[in-house]
Motif scaffolding. Sequence first.
Motif, short mmCIF file in Angstrom:
data_model
loop_
_atom_site.label_atom_id
_atom_site.label_comp_id
_atom_site.label_asym_id
_atom_site.label_seq_id
_atom_site.Cartn_x
_atom_site.Cartn_y
_atom_site.Cartn_z
N LYS A 55 46.73 61.19 42.97
CA LYS A 55 47.24 59.98 42.32
C LYS A 55 48.29 59.40 43.26
CE LYS A 55 49.52 58.29 38.17
NZ LYS A 55 50.24 58.66 36.95
N GLU A 56 48.18 58.10 43.54
CA GLU A 56 49.14 57.49 44.44
C GLU A 56 50.56 57.70 43.92
OE1 GLU A 56 48.51 53.44 45.58
OE2 GLU A 56 46.66 53.92 46.60
N ASP B 295 41.68 51.63 40.87
CA ASP B 295 42.60 51.35 39.77
C ASP B 295 42.12 52.01 38.48
OD1 ASP B 295 44.44 50.27 38.04
OD2 ASP B 295 43.72 48.21 38.21
N SER C 161 41.93 53.60 47.39
CA SER C 161 42.33 53.91 46.01
C SER C 161 41.58 53.04 45.01
CB SER C 161 43.83 53.69 45.84
OG SER C 161 44.54 54.59 46.65
N GLU D 96 37.19 47.56 31.26
CA GLU D 96 38.65 47.59 31.16
C GLU D 96 39.10 48.87 30.45
OE1 GLU D 96 41.20 44.87 28.50
OE2 GLU D 96 41.06 43.87 30.44
N THR E 211 44.31 52.10 35.76
CA THR E 211 45.55 51.72 35.10
C THR E 211 45.26 51.10 33.74
OG1 THR E 211 46.52 51.26 37.26
CG2 THR E 211 47.64 50.33 35.36
N SER F 255 47.98 56.94 33.83
CA SER F 255 47.58 55.63 34.33
C SER F 255 48.07 55.45 35.76
CB SER F 255 48.21 54.57 33.42
OG SER F 255 47.82 53.29 33.81
N GLY F 256 47.21 54.89 36.63
CA GLY F 256 47.62 54.66 38.02
C GLY F 256 46.44 54.46 38.95
N TRP F 257 46.72 54.58 40.23
CA TRP F 257 45.71 54.43 41.28
C TRP F 257 45.37 55.80 41.83
CZ3 TRP F 257 43.64 49.79 43.20
CH2 TRP F 257 44.13 48.64 42.59
N TYR F 258 44.06 56.10 41.98
CA TYR F 258 43.58 57.40 42.43
C TYR F 258 42.73 57.25 43.69
CZ TYR F 258 45.11 59.40 38.02
OH TYR F 258 45.88 59.83 36.96
N TYR F 259 42.74 58.29 44.50
CA TYR F 259 41.87 58.34 45.68
C TYR F 259 41.41 59.78 45.90
CZ TYR F 259 46.02 60.02 48.24
OH TYR F 259 47.12 60.73 48.66
N LYS G 257 45.48 48.56 30.89
CA LYS G 257 45.71 47.12 30.90
C LYS G 257 46.83 46.80 29.92
CE LYS G 257 42.52 47.03 33.82
NZ LYS G 257 42.92 47.67 35.03
#
Length: 145
Positions: free
Chosen positions: A44-45, A86, A84, A18, A88, A66-70, A90
Motif C-alpha cells: 500500500k502506498e 486506486d 499503483s 466505484e 480508495t 482505503s488507498g493506492w496499491y501496487y 469514494k
Amino acid sequence: MSLDPPKNVLVSIRPASEIVGYSSVTLTCSSDANPPVQNYAWFKEGGTSSVGSGETYNITISSNSSGWYYCVAQNEHGMLKSASIDATLKAGHFYILPIAVGVSLFGIVFPLSIVLFMKRESLRRGKRQKRNTDESDYGDLRKHY
C-alpha cells in the motif's frame, strides 16, 4: 529464448466499479516473465512493508484500508514494480451503510416504542379505573355500616 526479469507488470481490480464502504475487492497482478514469476508481493502506498503476497490480493475496503496499491513481481533474474491502482473509498459513500442501518433501526425501534408506550398507558389506565372502582365499593360499604 532469453531469460529475463518480469516485464509489463500490471495490476487490475475487480469489481471495477466505484468502491463504497466495506466492499470486497480483488487485486490481480500479472506480468510477462521468463522464467515465470516466483513471488508477488503487495504494498500500500505510504507503507513500508508488504500487506500481502500471491498473484491475487483480496481486501475489504474500509477507511483504514482505503488507498493506492501496487505489486512487485519477482523471478530469479530480477523484479519489477507495477503502477499503483486506486482502491480508495469514494467521498460520501462510506457513510451510506451506517445511515441506512440507522434509518432501518429507527423504522423498527420508533414504532415499537410507541406500541410499548401505548400498552403501558393502557395498563396504567386500567389500574386507575380498578382503584377508583375499589374505592367506590368501599364507599358503598361504609354507607351500610
